[in-house]
Enzyme design. Sequence first.
Site, PDB file in Angstrom:
ATOM      1  N   ILE A 671       0.868  -1.088   0.148  1.00  0.00           N
ATOM      2  CA  ILE A 671       0.077   0.048   0.114  1.00  0.00           C
ATOM      3  C   ILE A 671       0.697   1.379  -0.069  1.00  0.00           C
ATOM      4  O   ILE A 671       0.389   2.145  -0.412  1.00  0.00           O
ATOM      5  CB  ILE A 671      -1.112   0.183   1.027  1.00  0.00           C
ATOM      6  CG1 ILE A 671      -0.342  -0.270   2.386  1.00  0.00           C
ATOM      7  CG2 ILE A 671      -2.174  -1.282   1.047  1.00  0.00           C
ATOM      8  CD1 ILE A 671      -0.945   0.128   3.765  1.00  0.00           C
ATOM      9  N   GLY A 672       1.922   1.371  -0.225  1.00  0.00           N
ATOM     10  CA  GLY A 672       2.598   2.391   0.324  1.00  0.00           C
ATOM     11  C   GLY A 672       4.248   1.912  -0.227  1.00  0.00           C
ATOM     12  O   GLY A 672       4.699   0.970   0.579  1.00  0.00           O
ATOM     13  N   GLY A 675      12.016   4.294  -1.116  1.00  0.00           N
ATOM     14  CA  GLY A 675      13.782   4.026  -0.448  1.00  0.00           C
ATOM     15  C   GLY A 675      13.911   2.960   0.169  1.00  0.00           C
ATOM     16  O   GLY A 675      14.662   2.286  -0.139  1.00  0.00           O
ATOM     17  N   VAL A 679       5.242  -0.228   2.877  1.00  0.00           N
ATOM     18  CA  VAL A 679       4.490  -0.882   3.552  1.00  0.00           C
ATOM     19  C   VAL A 679       3.100  -1.624   3.140  1.00  0.00           C
ATOM     20  O   VAL A 679       2.606  -1.424   2.356  1.00  0.00           O
ATOM     21  CB  VAL A 679       3.967   0.814   4.138  1.00  0.00           C
ATOM     22  CG1 VAL A 679       2.535   0.398   5.137  1.00  0.00           C
ATOM     23  CG2 VAL A 679       4.937   1.705   4.226  1.00  0.00           C
ATOM     24  N   LYS A 693       5.233  -1.930   8.258  1.00  0.00           N
ATOM     25  CA  LYS A 693       5.999  -1.123   8.122  1.00  0.00           C
ATOM     26  C   LYS A 693       7.923  -2.052   7.745  1.00  0.00           C
ATOM     27  O   LYS A 693       8.167  -2.913   8.808  1.00  0.00           O
ATOM     28  CB  LYS A 693       6.168   0.077   9.204  1.00  0.00           C
ATOM     29  CG  LYS A 693       6.797   1.065   8.095  1.00  0.00           C
ATOM     30  CD  LYS A 693       7.198   2.424   9.022  1.00  0.00           C
ATOM     31  CE  LYS A 693       8.308   3.544   8.945  1.00  0.00           C
ATOM     32  NZ  LYS A 693       7.504   4.583   9.846  1.00  0.00           N
ATOM     33  N   ASP A 806       7.655  16.724  14.390  1.00  0.00           N
ATOM     34  CA  ASP A 806       7.073  16.425  13.409  1.00  0.00           C
ATOM     35  C   ASP A 806       5.697  16.669  13.440  1.00  0.00           C
ATOM     36  O   ASP A 806       5.049  15.219  12.498  1.00  0.00           O
ATOM     37  CB  ASP A 806       7.798  15.065  12.411  1.00  0.00           C
ATOM     38  CG  ASP A 806       7.816  15.433  10.250  1.00  0.00           C
ATOM     39  OD1 ASP A 806       8.071  15.046  10.050  1.00  0.00           O
ATOM     40  OD2 ASP A 806       7.733  16.376  10.021  1.00  0.00           O
TER      41      ASP A 806
END
Length: 982
Positions: A671-672, A675, A679, A693, A806
Amino acid sequence: MAALLNCRPELIFLSIFPFFSVAFSDELQTLLSIKSSLTNSATKTNIFKNWEPNTPLCNFTGIKCSSNGAVKELELSSQSLSGFVPSDKICSLNSLEKLSLGFNSLSGRVTDDLNNCVSLNYLDVGNNDFTGTFPDISSLSKLTHFYANNSGFSGKFPWNSVANMSKLIVLSLGDNQFDRNPFPAVIVKLDQLKWLYLSNCGLEGEIPEGIGNLTELINLELSMNHLTGEIPLGITKLMKLWQLELYENELTGKLPVGFGNLTSLEYFDASTNYLYGDLSEIRELNNLVSLQLLQNEFSGEVPVELGEFKKLVNVSLYTNKLTGQLPQKLGSWANFDFIDISENNFTGPIPPDMCKQGTMRGLLILRNNFTGKIPESYANCTTLERFRVSKNSLSGVIPAGIWGLPKLQIIDVAMNNFEGLITSAIGNAKSLGEIYVANNKFSGELPLEISKATSLVRIDCSNNRFSGEIPGTIGELKKLGNLYLQKNKFSGSIPYSLGSCVSLSEVNMAHNSLIGSIPVSLGSLPTLTSLNLSENQLRGQIPTSLSHLKLNLLDFSNNQLTGPIPDSLSIDAYKGSFSGNDGLCSQNIKNFRRCYGESGKPRELHTLLLCLLVAVIVALLSLAGFMYLKKKNEKVHERSLKEHSWNTKSFHILTFTEDEILDGIKHDNLIGKGGSGSVYRVQLADGTDFAVKHIWTSDSGGRKMSGTTSPMLGKRGMKSKEFEAEVQTLSSIRHVNVVKLYCSITSEDSSLLVYEYMPNGSLWDRLHTCKKMPLDWETRYEIALGAAKGLEYLHHGCDKPVIHRDVKSSNILLDELFKPRIADFGLAKIAQADSNKDSTHVIAGTHGYIAPEYGYTHKVNEKSDVYSFGVVLMELISGKRPIEPEYGENSNIVTWVSSKLKSKESVLSIVDSSIPEAFKEDAIKVLRIAIVCTDRLPSLRPTMRNVVKMLEDAQPCKLVGIIVSKDEGSNKMEQLKDHTKI
């Protein structure tokens, strides 16, 4: 001596008069000195008006004297006072028994001189703006009433002071930022206490069993702390208890046996804990007025006795595991106010008489398994403001009168089996802002009278059986921001008047039988960002007026449109938006039919066809080779994972095995990708989803450490140090608004992190990308509050503060109910107990969210997170990105908002046009918080704990449960309460 005794009384008085004269003169000067330290900003209630040297001091407003003329009481509460407390002067009033300074704006520190007021029995310094620690007042052993709540105190509280106050009746210290401290043992020895308010003051650990010693207690409030363990059995001894507040802690276990003995209890709130078991102990509490047990893990049925409670007006049990039917007499006795039992497993019919007394404001039962019809009685409930019954198994026809209730703000009946019509009564619904009737079996035409409901901001009638023409008067809905009519049987043409709905941002009329042309007027809609007219029978040309729109989504596919596509729409971003319209042509969209030139022949047709044929052949060959290599690499990769030696560290109880996770690491579940790794969405055999992940912790395979994107994790890079930071941070965190890390599975060169899966992606996705979707103000507010609570926990709830570094909307993830989770801790920093505790030199953050001080100090602390969160609030309010071209060069959303603070009109223009007018004032309240959070000076920004409090105060549609009363004839103290959700 005998001679003295034989003197006349007046001579005795005259002989000691000089002493009293000096004493009164001293007290007069003291009061005038106290006056000089304080400022009264409310001229209409200037308490110091008659504090003058020529006025007898016992006539001063706010002063009471004893029989000998000495100052006995100093009553200065609620007088709009500022300045500092001159404790040394005040305590020189030797006979002072009452000092009341509460509900002002006093600041500075309260000094140790307060310990000299040894005659005090009443001390109120609560609800002010002090700083620093509270002084030791152990000398004040006569105190019976002690208020220091909500006054800005911090640090370590001197609990030893309280140990000497054996006569205390009232102790109120809540809502201060005291250091974390176990429940003070001295409290349970104060057996005269009637009122104990220790909410939100840093308490942790278990509530002691000795709490049962406080048998005189009327009110016990311990909410918003860090209390753990079970509710102690001793609490069942508090037979006089009128109010018990335990919400927002980490309590677990069942309600203690004997809890039903608390028959005087009227207000009980243990919401947002980890309590479980059934509610059988509630059945005897027949004096309950308000029952709040939301967001726990209670199961079983609601006791049938609840339906006989004669005083009950508020019930909130949402997000539990409750089953069975609701008592059918529930709410039929008193002036019932609201019920929210959403997100449970209730079945059976809706109780018919909750609005019997004509006072009900909220009916929220969404996400259950209720069956049957809506009782006719609710059609006459003219006080009803929120009617939400979506996602049940209800059926039948909605009683006609419900559509026209005058105070109704939202009708949400989506995802049921309702049929029938939306009646003409809707024209009377002058307060109605939102209609959700999607996914039912409604039929017939939309009534013309819908245009008279001029407060409407959102209409969602999708996936029903509506037919006929869309009302031509729809243009009268000037506030309408979202119109969803897709998947119905609407016919006729699109009303030209739709172009008069100047607030429209999204229109979806796909999958209908609409004919005619696309109205030119749609091009004049200034805020339209999404237009879907696909799967209809529209004819004619695409109006060139649409070229002026800035659309994130455009879909005219599968109609009968003809002619050239306007140049500004002939871009690759819209290339799928025009398919299925054989009569359309474009000069710019690749692989689309070219428009004819003036000669009537296609331009360069043969060359185009030849180039196209060659391109297709080359592309197919390249694709075949790429797919072969890709499949080969995927199989090698998936096989190699199982060949590794893995080490699993679990941080929660696991319901899966290492092999189950490894089996899910395959291309079909991707799904993701970035580099540093990928995921995956891994689904177990029982249907449970996890986000996994996969991170390469070395540079094996030539992989570079760069970004990764997913609905679970946002978009960012992950190096080995960042991986360690994320594991270290998340493994120790337990909070409903922080993403849950179940375990890490590591090998020599890569690691797997297994998280809870967030199906609704990130807040950034929902606000700014092609996944953008309408978010009502209630949802935006709940996202803001939940995210704030997550950050509050990181800053104040952990053993050492965790600085996220963040904070941004892409790191706020949304579960299936759009409840937020703070995620992506790759840059997180746990504050160290040294001189650099509040700062760190590591480069951190994302452009647009970084606090300005970072530019010149390269340091971030908790206040940097607060700034970033303020930017997120501005995104939620405005719907805009942190960086937009319209802000100008070197500007961002913070400077843009600042430029709009010149007038009420320009301030209102900040608010997203899709937010209903009825909620814009609520949005402005949150905007004020965002502005404070983004102050350039870190010292002027609030803490996240204060941000949470301010957001709670800004809650839309507040419910006022208990009114404050201090009548002399009443011994019950009551409080104002607005944290309950409806």
